[in-house]
Write an enzyme that holds these catalytic residues in place. Structure first.
Site, PDB file in Angstrom:
ATOM      1  CB  ILE A 153      -0.978   0.022   1.188  1.00 59.59           C
ATOM      2  CG1 ILE A 153      -0.256   0.212   2.527  1.00 59.59           C
ATOM      3  CG2 ILE A 153      -1.818  -1.244   1.231  1.00 59.59           C
ATOM      4  CD1 ILE A 153      -1.220   0.443   3.679  1.00 59.59           C
ATOM      5  CG  ASP A 154      -0.387   4.476  -2.467  1.00 59.67           C
ATOM      6  OD1 ASP A 154      -1.287   4.489  -1.596  1.00 59.67           O
ATOM      7  OD2 ASP A 154      -0.605   4.678  -3.680  1.00 59.67           O
TER       8      ASP A 154
END
Lengths: 159, 79
Positions: free
Chosen positions: B34-35
Site C-alpha cells: 500500500i502507498d
C-alpha cells in the site's frame, strides 16, 4: 525516461523525469547516472527520506499506477505523482475547512493530496507532520499540474 | 466479532483485498504494497469505525496488521 530539454548539469536548479516503464529504483539510478553522480550510496532521514550520502544532489521520487517521477534539484525537494482518484474519507482527514469544496471532486482532491504530499516529502517529515496542518493556499514554492490522468506536484523545502 | 477479525475485515474492505490474504503478521507496505494514500485511507477508516483519533505521529508506528490490532486494544483499554 523523458525530461525537459534544458541542458544536463551536475547541479540543476530543478529537473523532473517521468517514466512509464521504470521502477523507482531504476529511474533513480538512471537519473543519477545522467547527472554524473559517482557515489550513489544513500542514507535515510528520521522519517525514511532518502538522501545521497555525498549530498551533491537532492532528489525525490514518487510513483503511482505504473508511472514514476524523479525530481532532482540543488536544494531539498519533494515530489508526488498521483493518478486521479477520489477518497472522500481521506479528504475529510487531510483538508482544512476552506479546502473541502475543492476536494469534493476527483481532480481537486488529487491535486490537494499531491501538493500536501510534496510538502511533507520536501521537509522530510512524512505523514507525521499532519497533512491537515498544511494550508495549500499558503504554499509558496509548491507547484502542481496535470499530466494525462495524473497530478504531479513539486515543493521546495517546507515552504 | 472479535477485534482481530473486525480489523482484518476493515482492511480488506478499505483496500479491496481478500480477508484470507490478511494475517496479523502481514506488513502493510511490504506485503500489501500500500502507498501513503492507502495508508491514510486505512487510518481514516479505522478512526471512523472505532471512533478514535490516531495522532499523525503514530501513523508510522502502524507497520503490521498486528500493530493496528494492538492500537485498537490499547485504545479500548484506555477508554
Amino acid at each position: 525516461m523523458t525530461s525537459s530539454n534544458t541542458p544536463t548539469n551536475t547541479r540543476p536548479t530543478l529537473k523532473i523525469y517521468v517514466s512509464d516503464c521504470l521502477s523507482s529504483k531504476e529511474l533513480l539510478d538512471q537519473v543519477l547516472t545522467r547527472h554524473h553522480v559517482k557515489d550513489k550510496r544513500l542514507r535515510y532521514g528520521a522519517n525514511g527520506k532518502p538522501y545521497l550520502k555525498s549530498g551533491e544532489l537532492y532528489f525525490s521520487i514518487s510513483h503511482s499506477a505504473g508511472r514514476t517521477i524523479c525530481a532532482v534539484a540543488d536544494q531539498e525537494i519533494g515530489t508526488d505523482i498521483q493518478k486521479i482518484t477520489y477518497r472522500p474519507r481521506v479528504a475529510r482527514r487531510i483538508c482544512q475547512d476552506h479546502e473541502l469544496a475543492e476536494a469534493n471532486s476527483p481532480a481537486g482532491f488529487t491535486r490537494l493530496w499531491a501538493l500536501k504530499e510534496s510538502f511533507v516529502k520536501a521537509n522530510g517529515t512524512g505523514l507525521a507532520y499532519g497533512l491537515k496542518n498544511i494550508d495549500s493556499h499558503k504554499l509558496k514554492t509548491a507547484k502542481c499540474w496535470r499530466l494525462d490522468d495524473f497530478f504531479i506536484a513539486i515543493c521546495y523545502n517546507g515552504t | 466479532m472479535n477485534i482481530d477479525k473486525k480489523i482484518i475485515k476493515l482492511i480488506a474492505k478499505t483496500l479491496e483485498l481478500k480477508e484470507k490474504d490478511i494475517k496479523p503478521e502481514t506488513r502493510l507496505t511490504q506485503d500489501l504494497e500500500i502507498d501513503s494514500l492507502d495508508l491514510v485511507d486505512l487510518v481514516a477508516a479505522f478512526e471512523e469505525e472505532f471512533n478514535i483519533e490516531i495522532a499523525d505521529q503514530d501513523i508510522k508506528k502502524l507497520q503490521t496488521v498486528h500493530d493496528i490490532i494492538e492500537y485498537a486494544n490499547q485504545h479500548q483499554a484506555d477508554a
